[in-house]
Design an enzyme around this catalytic site. Structure first.
Site, PDB file in Angstrom:
ATOM      1  N   ASP A 132     -22.601  10.874 -12.110  1.00 53.31           N
ATOM      2  CA  ASP A 132     -23.959  10.530 -11.695  1.00 53.31           C
ATOM      3  C   ASP A 132     -23.996   9.714 -10.403  1.00 53.31           C
ATOM      4  O   ASP A 132     -25.052   9.268  -9.967  1.00 53.31           O
ATOM      5  CB  ASP A 132     -24.677   9.759 -12.804  1.00 53.31           C
ATOM      6  CG  ASP A 132     -23.943   8.468 -13.201  1.00 53.31           C
ATOM      7  OD1 ASP A 132     -22.878   8.162 -12.623  1.00 53.31           O
ATOM      8  OD2 ASP A 132     -24.441   7.765 -14.109  1.00 53.31           O
ATOM      9  N   CYS A 182       0.833  -1.218   0.000  1.00 55.27           N
ATOM     10  CA  CYS A 182       0.000   0.000   0.000  1.00 55.27           C
ATOM     11  C   CYS A 182       0.858   1.254   0.000  1.00 55.27           C
ATOM     12  O   CYS A 182       0.487   2.271  -0.609  1.00 55.27           O
ATOM     13  CB  CYS A 182      -0.935  -0.012   1.200  1.00 55.27           C
ATOM     14  SG  CYS A 182      -2.141  -1.355   1.184  1.00 55.27           S
TER      15      CYS A 182
END
Length: 218
Positions: A139, A45
Site C-alpha cells: 500500500d 556498507c
C-alpha cells in the site's frame, strides 16, 4: 517533521545500477526494502550490500523487492560492486540508487533539506545519517524504519523476521511477542473482543486477561 510509520513512502525518480526507475512503479504490488549508505567504498556498507545479495532469495520468497541507495553517483557503483563481489562473495543483484544530488536522502529525512554541493567533496561522516532501513508495504505505507550508526553493521536477518511478523499480522488479527520467529505462538490482537476471538481462534492460553496466546494461524 520526519517520516513516521504509517506515512506514505515518498515517491521519486532516480538513476540506479539497473536503469532509471520511479520508485512506486518499481515496487508495484510487492513489499519493498530500501536501505541506504553514506558513501561508496565504505567498509561496513560493503559487507551489508554483499550479505543482502546473498540472502536475496529469502526476500524473493516473501514477495519483497530490495533496493539499495548510496549518496554517490551510479557511475561509482560498478567499481564498488566489483569490490563487494571480491570481498563478500556476492555482488549486488538488486538495483542500487545513485543519490548524488541527495534528492532521495532529503525526501526520506536522512539529510537536511538544505544539503547541497559536490557529492565527491562530502565525506562519509558528512552523510552519516544516510544509514536507514525502510520497509514499505504494497500500500506504499512505511511499516518499519531503522536507523543505524556507521560503525554498526545492520542485522538483515532481523529485517526478515520483522517482515514475517508484518505480513502475518496484516493477514490475521494477531500480534507477535518478543523475539518471535516464524511458527511460534502469537498474541490475539487487543482490538479483538473475546466473543470475536472465540469465533476466530476457538480457545487460547491466558496468563492475564490482556495476554491471549494462540498458535500461529495459517
Amino acid at each position: 517533521m520526519g517520516l513516521r510509520i504509517g506515512d506514505t513512502a515518498p515517491d521519486f525518480e532516480a538513476d540506479s545500477t539497473q536503469g532509471r526507475l520511479r520508485f512506486h512503479d518499481w515496487a508495484g504490488d510487492c513489499w519493498a526494502v530500501l536501505f541506504s549508505h553514506p558513501k561508496d567504498f565504505t567498509p561496513v556498507c560493503t559487507t551489508e550490500l554483499g550479505y543482502m545479495a546473498k540472502i536475496k532469495p529469502e526476500f524473493d520468497q516473501r514477495n519483497v523487492k530490495i533496493i539499495g541507495l548510496s549518496a554517490d553517483p551510479v557511475t561509482d557503483h560498478a567499481r564498488w560492486a566489483a569490490d563487494i563481489e571480491e570481498t563478500q562473495g556476492h555482488a549486488p543483484n538488486y538495483p542500487v540508487i545513485g543519490d548524488a544530488d541527495s534528492n532521495v536522502s532529503k525526501l526520506y529525512g536522512m539529510l537536511p533539506a538544505d544539503t547541497s554541493g559536490d557529492p565527491k567533496a562530502r565525506t562519509p561522516a558528512d552523510n552519516q545519517t544516510v544509514r536507514n532501513v525502510f520497509v514499505i508495504g504494497p500500500d506504499k505505507k512505511l511499516k518499519l524504519i531503522l536507523v543505524y550508526p556507521m560503525t554498526t553493521g545492520r542485522n538483515f536477518d532481523e529485517v526478515l523476521r520483522v517482515i514475517d511478523s508484518l505480513q502475518l499480522t496484516a493477514r490475521h488479527r494477531v500480534s507477535t511477542p518478543v523475539n518471535w520467529k516464524q511458527g511460534e505462538d502469537v498474541i490475539i490482537a487487543g482490538s479483538v473482543s473475546n466473543d470475536e476471538a472465540r469465533q476466530i481462534f476457538g480457545s487460547w492460553k491466558e496468563p492475564k486477561p490482556y495476554i491471549r496466546i494462540v498458535p500461529q494461524p495459517g
